[in-house]
Design a protein around this motif. Structure first.
Motif, PDB file in Angstrom:
ATOM      1  N   LEU A 296      20.793   0.432  42.417  1.00  0.00           N
ATOM      2  CA  LEU A 296      20.596  -0.384  41.224  1.00  0.00           C
ATOM      3  C   LEU A 296      21.894  -1.075  40.822  1.00  0.00           C
ATOM      4  N   ARG A 297      23.020  -0.382  40.949  1.00  0.00           N
ATOM      5  CA  ARG A 297      24.310  -1.003  40.630  1.00  0.00           C
ATOM      6  C   ARG A 297      24.609  -2.175  41.552  1.00  0.00           C
ATOM      7  N   TYR A 298      24.390  -1.965  42.854  1.00  0.00           N
ATOM      8  CA  TYR A 298      24.674  -3.029  43.811  1.00  0.00           C
ATOM      9  C   TYR A 298      23.809  -4.263  43.509  1.00  0.00           C
ATOM     10  N   ALA A 299      22.521  -4.027  43.268  1.00  0.00           N
ATOM     11  CA  ALA A 299      21.597  -5.138  43.016  1.00  0.00           C
ATOM     12  C   ALA A 299      21.928  -5.846  41.712  1.00  0.00           C
TER      13      ALA A 299
ATOM     14  N   THR B  79      30.969  -0.477  44.205  1.00  0.00           N
ATOM     15  CA  THR B  79      29.972  -1.477  43.836  1.00  0.00           C
ATOM     16  C   THR B  79      30.371  -2.855  44.340  1.00  0.00           C
ATOM     17  N   ALA B  80      31.640  -3.214  44.170  1.00  0.00           N
ATOM     18  CA  ALA B  80      32.097  -4.548  44.571  1.00  0.00           C
ATOM     19  C   ALA B  80      32.017  -4.732  46.085  1.00  0.00           C
ATOM     20  N   ILE B  81      32.446  -3.721  46.838  1.00  0.00           N
ATOM     21  CA  ILE B  81      32.422  -3.836  48.299  1.00  0.00           C
ATOM     22  C   ILE B  81      30.985  -3.962  48.800  1.00  0.00           C
ATOM     23  N   THR B  82      30.091  -3.106  48.291  1.00  0.00           N
ATOM     24  CA  THR B  82      28.699  -3.134  48.754  1.00  0.00           C
ATOM     25  C   THR B  82      27.988  -4.400  48.306  1.00  0.00           C
ATOM     26  N   ALA B  83      28.164  -4.768  47.043  1.00  0.00           N
ATOM     27  CA  ALA B  83      27.497  -5.975  46.541  1.00  0.00           C
ATOM     28  C   ALA B  83      27.987  -7.210  47.281  1.00  0.00           C
TER      29      ALA B  83
END
Length: 404
Positions: A180-183, A107-111
């Motif tokens: 949804l997690r990334y957003a 999540t952290a890398i993608t976000a």
């Protein structure tokens, strides 16, 4: 018009305006069947622009002045403020931080990729644009405008993303939950950056008081909510929303920052999914069209129509390219399947409501001009219209569920 106006009171003219606001976008959406490339929410935003002073007001100034007179505008603005506060509150409730924490590396890398790269691209576009005058508001600084435009290019509209993923049939799928997690993580960053932009050193004491008081009040409200039935939670949450919105605005931030914080500190599990979805759908159906109209009323083209459209296109390129590049880098680092990065990147570049709300705050605070606001608004509309047509064939190629 002088013979007509005295015969009607403010209530009648207000209801004429409300009829136009609700009927025109719906009829265009339904009769032209635009849902594939322009969902109703996008048509409503475009309708707000067309009904604003730059189009309707310029073509029919007398009728425009009659229907959208100061008394009517004041009434519409009151509805719009409360509507958008409830909408942002619901967006805060949608955050699932425990799930993001459980998958924190991915999540952290993608976000980070989905936020930082388009922010840098957008800031570079802003620096290029600001070489010409007319884009910095009366109370804004160069740094605030560059950061504000950069963040506007990086925004993902979480509530609209949910609607589009439902339409595409992937919201409940593993891919949809990942997106949804990334957003959600980027949503937190968006409002954090907005608070940073709005820091008022003359009122920093008030802002410190607000944050300290909010932390204590949040703990007390969470304890209270655990003891309430769901029906009481809904009612108390609206009281909580109004109080936090007022306190944030008093502190020199903005009531929209307060609205997001009011929702973010509550647990979505305290509200049934059906009622939460119904609440969001009701807002989009009944009151958010008024916000779109009030947004359209602020669009102006005084710098020159071509310059505004040129700026909008520049922001669109920076936003889309930055988002796709950032997500593709994340996909390579995480070893995603072929085609996933493209789908995720196009979905995360959806702008619409949250970016419009974000830029409304910058305009309210005098950081950007009406022309900058208009260019960013056009960019938000265009980016959102690209999403479904570009994602649908990619989902088919990936053998995922697609449009119903």
């Amino acid at each position: 018009m002088t013979a007509i106006a005295p015969a009607m009171g403010t209530t009648e003219v207000f209801l004429i305006a409300l009829t136009i606001i609700l009927a025109v976008p719906y009829l265009v959406w339904r009769l032209l069947r635009t849902d594939y490339w322009a969902p109703l929410v996008v048509v409503q935003i475009i309708g707000g622009i067309l009904l604003g002073p730059g189009v309707l007001g310029a073509a029919f100034p007398d009728y425009y002045a009659f229907v959208f007179n100061p008394q009517v505008i004041g009434s519409l603005n009151g509805i719009a403020w409360w509507a958008v506060m409830m909408f942002v509150f619901a967006a805060g409730l949608e955050l699932d931080l425990p799930d993001a924490w459980a998958n924190r590396r991915e999540t952290a890398i993608t976000a980070a990729g989905a936020l930082i790269t388009p922010l840098l691209f957008g800031a570079a576009a802003a620096a290029l644009l600001l070489q010409t005058p007319g884009w910095i508001g009366p109370k804004g600084s160069y740094a605030q405008v560059v950061l504000g435009i950069g963040m506007a290019c990086a925004v993902t509209a979480l509530p609209i993303l949910v609607l589009l993923m439902e339409k595409l049939g992937i919201f409940r799928e593993p891919l949809g939950q990942r997106i949804l997690r990334y957003a959600s993580l980027d949503d937190v960053a968006i409002w954090g950056v907005l608070a940073l932009i709005l820091v008022d050193w003359e009122r920093v004491g008030r802002q410190g008081i607000f944050l300290a008081t909010f932390a204590v009040a949040s703990w007390a409200v969470r304890a209270l909510f655990r003891r309430l039935s769901e029906n009481d939670r809904w009612y108390v949450s609206l009281i909580w929303l109004a109080m936090v919105g007022f306190a944030a605005d008093w502190s020199g931030l903005h009531f929209m920052v307060g609205a997001f914080l009011a929702g973010a500190v509550l647990d979505a599990q305290w509200f049934t999914r059906e009622r939460l979805d119904g609440f969001r759908q009701f807002l989009l159906l009944a009151v958010m069209p008024v916000f779109f109209l009030s947004t359209g009323l602020r669009t102006k083209w005084d710098v020159g129509g071509l310059a505004v459209f040129g700026a909008a296109f520049l922001f669109l390129v920076a936003s889309v390219a930055g988002k796709l590049v950032g997500v593709r880098i994340a996909g390579r680092l995480l070893g995603w399947a072929r085609g996933e990065a493209s789908i995720i990147g196009w979905l995360l570049q959806t702008k619409a409501l949250i970016m419009i709300i974000f830029v409304n705050v910058l305009l309210d605070k005098g950081i950007v001009t009406n022309e900058t606001f208009t260019a960013l608004l056009l960019m938000a509309v265009m980016s959102t219209m690209l999403t479904v047509p570009l994602v649908t064939p990619r989902l088919k190629a990936l053998a995922k569920p697609t449009l119903h």
